[in-house]
Design a protein around this motif. Sequence first.
Motif, PDB file in Angstrom:
ATOM      1  N   GLN A 107      44.517  42.302  45.475  1.00 40.59           N
ATOM      2  CA  GLN A 107      43.475  42.485  44.467  1.00 40.59           C
ATOM      3  C   GLN A 107      44.076  43.156  43.235  1.00 40.59           C
ATOM      4  O   GLN A 107      44.636  44.252  43.332  1.00 40.59           O
ATOM      5  N   THR A 108      43.955  42.487  42.106  1.00 36.66           N
ATOM      6  CA  THR A 108      44.456  43.031  40.850  1.00 36.66           C
ATOM      7  C   THR A 108      43.858  42.237  39.700  1.00 36.66           C
ATOM      8  O   THR A 108      43.560  41.039  39.854  1.00 36.66           O
ATOM      9  N   ALA A 109      43.653  42.902  38.557  1.00 42.38           N
ATOM     10  CA  ALA A 109      43.200  42.241  37.329  1.00 42.38           C
ATOM     11  C   ALA A 109      41.927  41.418  37.551  1.00 42.38           C
ATOM     12  O   ALA A 109      41.727  40.384  36.913  1.00 42.38           O
ATOM     13  N   GLY A 110      41.070  41.868  38.466  1.00 46.62           N
ATOM     14  CA  GLY A 110      39.829  41.163  38.749  1.00 46.62           C
ATOM     15  C   GLY A 110      39.977  39.915  39.589  1.00 46.62           C
ATOM     16  O   GLY A 110      39.004  39.169  39.766  1.00 46.62           O
ATOM     17  N   VAL A 204      51.617  27.579  37.993  1.00 42.52           N
ATOM     18  CA  VAL A 204      50.276  27.272  37.521  1.00 42.52           C
ATOM     19  C   VAL A 204      49.619  28.570  37.062  1.00 42.52           C
ATOM     20  O   VAL A 204      49.832  29.637  37.646  1.00 42.52           O
ATOM     21  N   GLU A 205      48.839  28.490  35.995  1.00 41.93           N
ATOM     22  CA  GLU A 205      48.026  29.628  35.564  1.00 41.93           C
ATOM     23  C   GLU A 205      46.748  29.632  36.393  1.00 41.93           C
ATOM     24  O   GLU A 205      45.967  28.675  36.352  1.00 41.93           O
ATOM     25  N   GLY A 209      46.142  34.981  31.819  1.00 39.53           N
ATOM     26  CA  GLY A 209      47.161  36.013  31.906  1.00 39.53           C
ATOM     27  C   GLY A 209      47.783  36.194  33.264  1.00 39.53           C
ATOM     28  O   GLY A 209      48.621  37.089  33.445  1.00 39.53           O
ATOM     29  N   ILE A 210      47.416  35.361  34.238  1.00 41.59           N
ATOM     30  CA  ILE A 210      47.973  35.472  35.591  1.00 41.59           C
ATOM     31  C   ILE A 210      48.548  34.117  35.998  1.00 41.59           C
ATOM     32  O   ILE A 210      47.826  33.117  36.078  1.00 41.59           O
ATOM     33  N   GLY A 242      49.559  43.952  35.547  1.00 44.07           N
ATOM     34  CA  GLY A 242      50.080  45.173  36.143  1.00 44.07           C
ATOM     35  C   GLY A 242      51.480  45.054  36.696  1.00 44.07           C
ATOM     36  O   GLY A 242      51.988  45.996  37.318  1.00 44.07           O
ATOM     37  N   GLY A 243      52.126  43.915  36.497  1.00 47.91           N
ATOM     38  CA  GLY A 243      53.481  43.732  36.996  1.00 47.91           C
ATOM     39  C   GLY A 243      53.599  42.511  37.872  1.00 47.91           C
ATOM     40  O   GLY A 243      52.610  41.856  38.223  1.00 47.91           O
TER      41      GLY A 243
END
Length: 359
Positions: A107-110, A204-205, A209-210, A242-243
């Motif tokens: 879980q990260t960036a929603g 793939v996006e 941003g991910i 976040g990395g």
Amino acid sequence: MKRRHFLSLAGLGAMAAGFGLFGVRRASANPYYDGPVSDHFDGTYFFNPGGREPGSFLDLLKWQLGETKTPWPETFDSPFPPARPDERVGGTELRITMVGHATMLIQTAGLNILTDPVWSERASPVSFAGPRRINQPGIALDALPPIDVILLSHNHYDHLDLDTLAALHAAHRPLIVTPLGNDVIVRERVADAWIAVHDWGEGVEVAPGINVRLEPAHHWSARGTRDRRMALWAAFVVETPGGRIYHIGDTGFHSGINYRAAAEKYGGFRLAILPFGAYEPRWFMQGQHQNPAEAVEGMLLSRSAHVAGHHWGTFRLTNEGIEDPVTALHAALDGRSIARERFRPMRPGEVWDVPAEQA
């Protein structure tokens, strides 16, 4: 005290299929993928460049009938209660929750991502034989938050579980990101699955941003007796605000070649999710599963600040004792003067808020 364990014929067959070790009969054409020859595909079979081919069925018999296994308990309950994850984790926070074996919730960036989801009782092509789960999943299937993405590394039964994928599709309709050929296997059960299928080096996006990118791992694939190495296997790099996260479902160490390449390409990782169990006997497992010392070396070579360790303590696949991987892991970390909290051997239900990257 050690004792010998002998599988039933059904159990031996289930394990052979699960490891992709039937290789006597081969299909005349690849049923999963038809594409151009490359440095890891010969037109029919995928392979590890400069690597080791999987052992034969005779090797499997030699292992199962001639080796001594350390006994495992009938159950191995986690010290952590089943988790009830938050619906979302925002910003640059990074939270990992262990479900079991190679299944984790990221879980990260929603965004909510599952790795190699397996909720079935056995990691096997049949329900009555093969490796049995000896602890309950660390998150109940109906307690999952909305699942956006599944990272599906390869098609062995302890990583690709069609029953689980069907249940997740019905409840969440996630995007499944997987290497070449595995989409055909998934669609046999989930015809309208949303799948992004890619080769090594592609990506793939999955959200603004991910990005998820596929990279080499040293492994192989099979679901039965006629499809050995006909679907590709892969590691994943998840690029987030976040990395970077480096997730490997299964791999042999392969002299550290893939770890070095990942570090050179991406510059290091906030978190690596690495297998460190199911590694004995080495003569048989070395090409397929790295051991704890190799996993620690992979952490260093990939320049990973932290590691979530998996692939131990849920399904019995190999000879070592159930807690031997953790003992060996701690010895390897101590021997390299690495703080133990940087490489966490995850247990079902365990939740880890991974520290932020240092400036």
